[in-house]
Design a protein around this motif. Sequence first.
Motif, mmCIF file in Angstrom:
data_model
loop_
_atom_site.group_PDB
_atom_site.id
_atom_site.type_symbol
_atom_site.label_atom_id
_atom_site.label_comp_id
_atom_site.label_asym_id
_atom_site.label_seq_id
_atom_site.Cartn_x
_atom_site.Cartn_y
_atom_site.Cartn_z
ATOM 1 N N UNK A 174 -29.425 -11.014 -14.234
ATOM 2 C CA UNK A 174 -30.608 -9.786 -15.707
ATOM 3 C C UNK A 174 -30.147 -9.013 -15.526
ATOM 4 N N UNK A 175 -28.379 -9.224 -15.998
ATOM 5 C CA UNK A 175 -26.928 -8.126 -16.981
ATOM 6 C C UNK A 175 -27.294 -9.039 -18.560
ATOM 7 N N UNK A 176 -27.163 -7.852 -19.395
ATOM 8 C CA UNK A 176 -27.954 -7.387 -21.283
ATOM 9 C C UNK A 176 -26.120 -8.114 -21.030
ATOM 10 N N UNK A 177 -26.522 -9.129 -22.068
ATOM 11 C CA UNK A 177 -25.772 -9.606 -23.248
ATOM 12 C C UNK A 177 -24.736 -8.446 -23.941
ATOM 13 N N UNK A 178 -25.755 -7.582 -24.329
ATOM 14 C CA UNK A 178 -24.911 -6.229 -25.038
ATOM 15 C C UNK A 178 -24.061 -5.239 -24.256
ATOM 16 N N UNK A 179 -24.571 -5.246 -22.430
ATOM 17 C CA UNK A 179 -24.282 -4.892 -21.989
ATOM 18 C C UNK A 179 -22.343 -5.277 -22.409
ATOM 19 N N UNK A 180 -21.849 -6.818 -21.726
ATOM 20 C CA UNK A 180 -20.917 -7.330 -21.337
ATOM 21 C C UNK A 180 -20.541 -6.949 -23.216
ATOM 22 N N UNK A 181 -21.118 -7.439 -24.205
ATOM 23 C CA UNK A 181 -20.367 -6.880 -25.777
ATOM 24 C C UNK A 181 -19.985 -5.977 -25.426
ATOM 25 N N UNK A 182 -20.433 -4.563 -24.809
ATOM 26 C CA UNK A 182 -20.319 -3.428 -24.992
ATOM 27 C C UNK A 182 -18.763 -3.249 -24.616
ATOM 28 N N UNK A 183 -19.019 -3.892 -23.398
ATOM 29 C CA UNK A 183 -17.336 -4.090 -22.789
ATOM 30 C C UNK A 183 -16.452 -4.155 -23.154
#
Length: 321
Positions: free
Chosen positions: A229-238
């Motif tokens: 359920x981890x958002x793609x936006x979080x991965x992109x931000x990291x």
Amino acid sequence: MPDTQTQSKFGGAGVLAALVASSALAYFWPVFTETIDPFRLNPNGLSGLVVVTMFCLGLVVRQDELTELRQRPLTVFLGVVVQCTAMPVLAWLVVRTLGLEGNLAYGVLLCGCVPGAMASNVLTMTARGNVSYSVSLTSVATLLSPVTVPAALMVVAGLETGSEVFKPAKMAVTLLLTVVVPVIAGYWAKRLSSFMRNHAPLLAPPVATVALLWIIASVVAGNRDRLSQVAISLLAGLLVMNVLGYVSGYTVGRVTRMPEAMRRALTLEVGMQNAGLGTMLAATLLGADSAAQIPTAAYTFGCMLTGTVLAAAWAGRGNVG
């Protein structure tokens, strides 16, 4: 640091491949059996693995590789300052931009506030950078972490998450006992023991690697339901935070007219954070099943991937001054 042959076995692409394999095994472990789960660790188990990793760091630091600290203390100080300011600010910007709250926000901020990763030393060698400068940066940042990490979090995480989550005194004591003491113990163990002097360069890197892989696998095992359920936006931000960390390190090195080899070392040191340590801190302060561990685990994947690619690209350009 260990010799070239040892580093080539346990650094860069090899560590990345092992990271993917061990994490995948941890994720799918219930398919094989639910009777026992070796990947799920409590906070004390995670702390023990961090102690092992830091002890190994102390074992592989050689006196002759701390020449930058003795000969150019201001350059080492500058590198540590860049890391302790640029990364927390970038982490805070990611949290604000994405509107993250609670434990996820705290996890991202931890990624920005912890010191540099031991893997940066290995990748600096691959990138034909100044290894002694990289080791000096890692060592100093690690030893200062009981002060710098709580201080950075006091500025960014304390404002973002509230005082009920941020515990600077407990964090400082935890870092002192799990990071500083083991590093110093490892360094002196090698100086006082001929066995350690002869065998540490060969044994310490793989032991530290296994400990790091186990830490991340534990996070995967503890968050099997949440990872999907981890958002793609979080991965992109990291990812953006990681890349801008590299840019910050290289830019400062260029503005201050460091030799290219030192710029590469500073670049990798700033962008590659010790997210394994961040994972332990999240578990210790917020609980073994805290979602704060998800960003720290994801950042470990990301910085190993980008760091390996960057080091390989630089290695292809040949030797530098």
